[in-house]
Design a protein around this motif. Sequence first.
Motif, short mmCIF file in Angstrom:
data_model
loop_
_atom_site.label_atom_id
_atom_site.label_comp_id
_atom_site.label_asym_id
_atom_site.label_seq_id
_atom_site.Cartn_x
_atom_site.Cartn_y
_atom_site.Cartn_z
N GLY A 79 9.93 -0.67 1.65
CA GLY A 79 9.05 -1.81 1.81
C GLY A 79 7.64 -1.41 2.22
O GLY A 79 6.66 -1.96 1.71
N ALA A 80 7.53 -0.46 3.15
CA ALA A 80 6.21 -0.01 3.60
C ALA A 80 5.43 0.61 2.44
O ALA A 80 4.23 0.38 2.28
CB ALA A 80 6.36 0.99 4.74
N VAL A 81 6.14 1.40 1.61
CA VAL A 81 5.48 2.01 0.44
C VAL A 81 5.05 0.94 -0.55
O VAL A 81 3.93 0.96 -1.08
CB VAL A 81 6.43 3.03 -0.23
CG1 VAL A 81 5.82 3.54 -1.54
CG2 VAL A 81 6.71 4.20 0.71
N LEU A 82 5.96 -0.02 -0.81
CA LEU A 82 5.65 -1.07 -1.77
C LEU A 82 4.49 -1.94 -1.30
O LEU A 82 3.64 -2.36 -2.11
CB LEU A 82 6.88 -1.94 -2.01
CG LEU A 82 8.02 -1.28 -2.80
CD1 LEU A 82 9.26 -2.17 -2.79
CD2 LEU A 82 7.58 -1.00 -4.23
N LEU A 83 4.42 -2.23 -0.01
CA LEU A 83 3.31 -3.03 0.51
C LEU A 83 1.98 -2.32 0.31
O LEU A 83 0.95 -2.95 0.07
CB LEU A 83 3.52 -3.34 1.99
CG LEU A 83 4.64 -4.34 2.32
CD1 LEU A 83 4.75 -4.54 3.83
CD2 LEU A 83 4.40 -5.67 1.64
N GLY A 84 2.02 -0.99 0.43
CA GLY A 84 0.80 -0.22 0.26
C GLY A 84 0.35 -0.10 -1.19
O GLY A 84 -0.83 0.11 -1.46
N HIS A 85 1.30 -0.21 -2.13
CA HIS A 85 0.96 0.03 -3.54
C HIS A 85 1.15 -1.20 -4.43
O HIS A 85 0.36 -1.42 -5.36
CB HIS A 85 1.80 1.18 -4.09
CG HIS A 85 1.51 2.50 -3.46
ND1 HIS A 85 2.11 2.90 -2.27
CD2 HIS A 85 0.68 3.51 -3.83
CE1 HIS A 85 1.65 4.11 -1.95
NE2 HIS A 85 0.79 4.50 -2.87
N GLY A 86 2.19 -1.99 -4.17
CA GLY A 86 2.46 -3.14 -5.03
C GLY A 86 2.25 -4.48 -4.37
O GLY A 86 2.42 -5.52 -5.00
N GLY A 87 1.91 -4.46 -3.07
CA GLY A 87 1.70 -5.71 -2.36
C GLY A 87 3.00 -6.44 -2.08
O GLY A 87 4.10 -5.94 -2.32
N PHE A 88 2.87 -7.67 -1.58
CA PHE A 88 4.05 -8.44 -1.22
C PHE A 88 4.89 -8.79 -2.44
O PHE A 88 6.12 -8.77 -2.38
CB PHE A 88 3.63 -9.72 -0.48
CG PHE A 88 2.96 -9.45 0.84
CD1 PHE A 88 3.67 -8.89 1.89
CD2 PHE A 88 1.62 -9.75 1.04
CE1 PHE A 88 3.06 -8.63 3.12
CE2 PHE A 88 1.00 -9.50 2.24
CZ PHE A 88 1.73 -8.93 3.29
N ALA A 89 4.26 -9.11 -3.55
CA ALA A 89 5.01 -9.47 -4.75
C ALA A 89 5.89 -8.32 -5.22
O ALA A 89 7.05 -8.52 -5.62
CB ALA A 89 4.04 -9.89 -5.86
N GLY A 90 5.39 -7.09 -5.15
CA GLY A 90 6.18 -5.93 -5.55
C GLY A 90 7.40 -5.77 -4.68
O GLY A 90 8.50 -5.44 -5.17
N ALA A 91 7.23 -6.00 -3.37
CA ALA A 91 8.37 -5.88 -2.45
C ALA A 91 9.43 -6.93 -2.75
O ALA A 91 10.63 -6.62 -2.83
CB ALA A 91 7.87 -6.02 -1.01
N TYR A 92 9.01 -8.17 -2.93
CA TYR A 92 9.98 -9.24 -3.20
C TYR A 92 10.67 -9.06 -4.55
O TYR A 92 11.84 -9.42 -4.71
CB TYR A 92 9.29 -10.60 -3.12
CG TYR A 92 8.67 -10.89 -1.78
CD1 TYR A 92 9.32 -10.57 -0.59
CD2 TYR A 92 7.42 -11.51 -1.68
CE1 TYR A 92 8.76 -10.83 0.65
CE2 TYR A 92 6.84 -11.79 -0.45
CZ TYR A 92 7.51 -11.45 0.71
OH TYR A 92 6.94 -11.71 1.92
N ALA A 93 9.95 -8.51 -5.53
CA ALA A 93 10.55 -8.28 -6.84
C ALA A 93 11.68 -7.25 -6.76
O ALA A 93 12.73 -7.40 -7.42
CB ALA A 93 9.49 -7.82 -7.83
N VAL A 94 11.49 -6.21 -5.97
CA VAL A 94 12.53 -5.20 -5.80
C VAL A 94 13.78 -5.83 -5.17
O VAL A 94 14.92 -5.57 -5.60
CB VAL A 94 12.01 -4.03 -4.94
CG1 VAL A 94 13.17 -3.14 -4.49
CG2 VAL A 94 11.00 -3.22 -5.72
N ASP A 95 13.59 -6.69 -4.17
CA ASP A 95 14.72 -7.37 -3.55
C ASP A 95 15.47 -8.22 -4.58
O ASP A 95 16.71 -8.22 -4.64
CB ASP A 95 14.23 -8.25 -2.40
CG ASP A 95 15.38 -8.87 -1.60
OD1 ASP A 95 16.54 -8.47 -1.79
OD2 ASP A 95 15.09 -9.75 -0.77
#
Length: 411
Positions: free
Chosen positions: A169-185
């Motif tokens: 999540g920390a990596v995704l927030l840094g590169h893909g933002g919140f949307a990237g994190a939620y998409a992975v979930d």
Amino acid sequence: MAFGDLVKRHLIDTRPLGVVAYRRIWLGQAVSHIGVGVTVVAVGQQVFEITQSSLHVGLLGLANLIPLIVFGLWGGAVADAVDRRKLLIVGSLIAWAATLFILVQSLLGLDNVYLIFLAVAINSTGFAITGPTRGAIIPRILEPELVPAANALNSLVFSLGAVVGPMVGAVLLGHGGFAGAYAVDAVLFAGSLYAALRLPSLPPLGEVSRPGARAVAEGLKFVVRSPVLLMSFVVDIIAMVFAMPRALFPEMTAERFGGSLDALGWMTAAMAIGSVAGALFSGWVGRVRRQGVALSVVIAVWGLAVAAAGLSHELWLVVLFMAIGGVADVISSVWRQSILQLYAPDEMRGRLQGAFMVVVAGGPRLGELRAGATATAFGMTGAWVGGGLACAVTVLVVGLSVAGFRNYRAR
């Protein structure tokens, strides 16, 4: 005793994985819990960025708690009256819909904290249904002697997800933002849904009580009339409400570690790192007989470890002490879950699992609310350290003062 035999006696028991139905559930949870960990760190950070308030981060706990209480108790009653496979599928679909909802709000850039609270509440509703249902399924698909080992394996995958998820999540927030994190979930949750779909039919056994207030009340009366079960709930509430510091992670990150997302990820994962270690070497846990005293002691260790973490200004020390707390927490959870699953008759398991889940999942949410509110009044350090110390003192006084619990010995 040879070193190899010593290690074998203490390593986690993997025999439940030989049962196909359980193995599917376990693997599905292993995948989906990573996504859950990603969303946990993303949601807290998004709310903090919108509001700059630990109190609002703590209110996420309230958004989780209300559905957990209402639907956890009701879902447990339903699990005693219907096919548990079908109910698990329904609850999983509700949770998945909530993940898609929070993804959409992020893609649209709405930045509305109340929409986030709503998404969290819907997700909590799905979890409130699936939690007690899955817990009631385990004794149906496994022999009784394998149930404690299955609970340790469940704790392991939950903890691994809580370690890997926040890091991802920390990596995704840094590169893909919140949307990237939620998409992975949203993608990873498919693993849990697949496992539910592949389960065999699990219709109710024994006398069936119609789901409703009366059935829920019967389950709660069963707990109240069983001092050991009741106290196992009470000591867990003390642990989570007094000492859970999760709502304070964003504020500590900002104050002590320059707002580093890496630091936030490590703090969020620290407790789970300890839980993984504790679960991996849990072979000895089933051999402890005086579990009432043991539960009180390990929860006191949890409180002291949390207090030490709150006093630490080096990230590695915060992680170390929270990991020690995680070891204590996973050991206590295996004991509490096993006592409940094996003590209850099958026609009561869903309702008791519902009550158990309300305590286990609701306690940390109340703890987040407590932490956020006391941080507003006494500061972040006071809320964090004071809660840990209060937990250690209270659990020893309460846990050891009840004779039935103090003298309880596992069968």
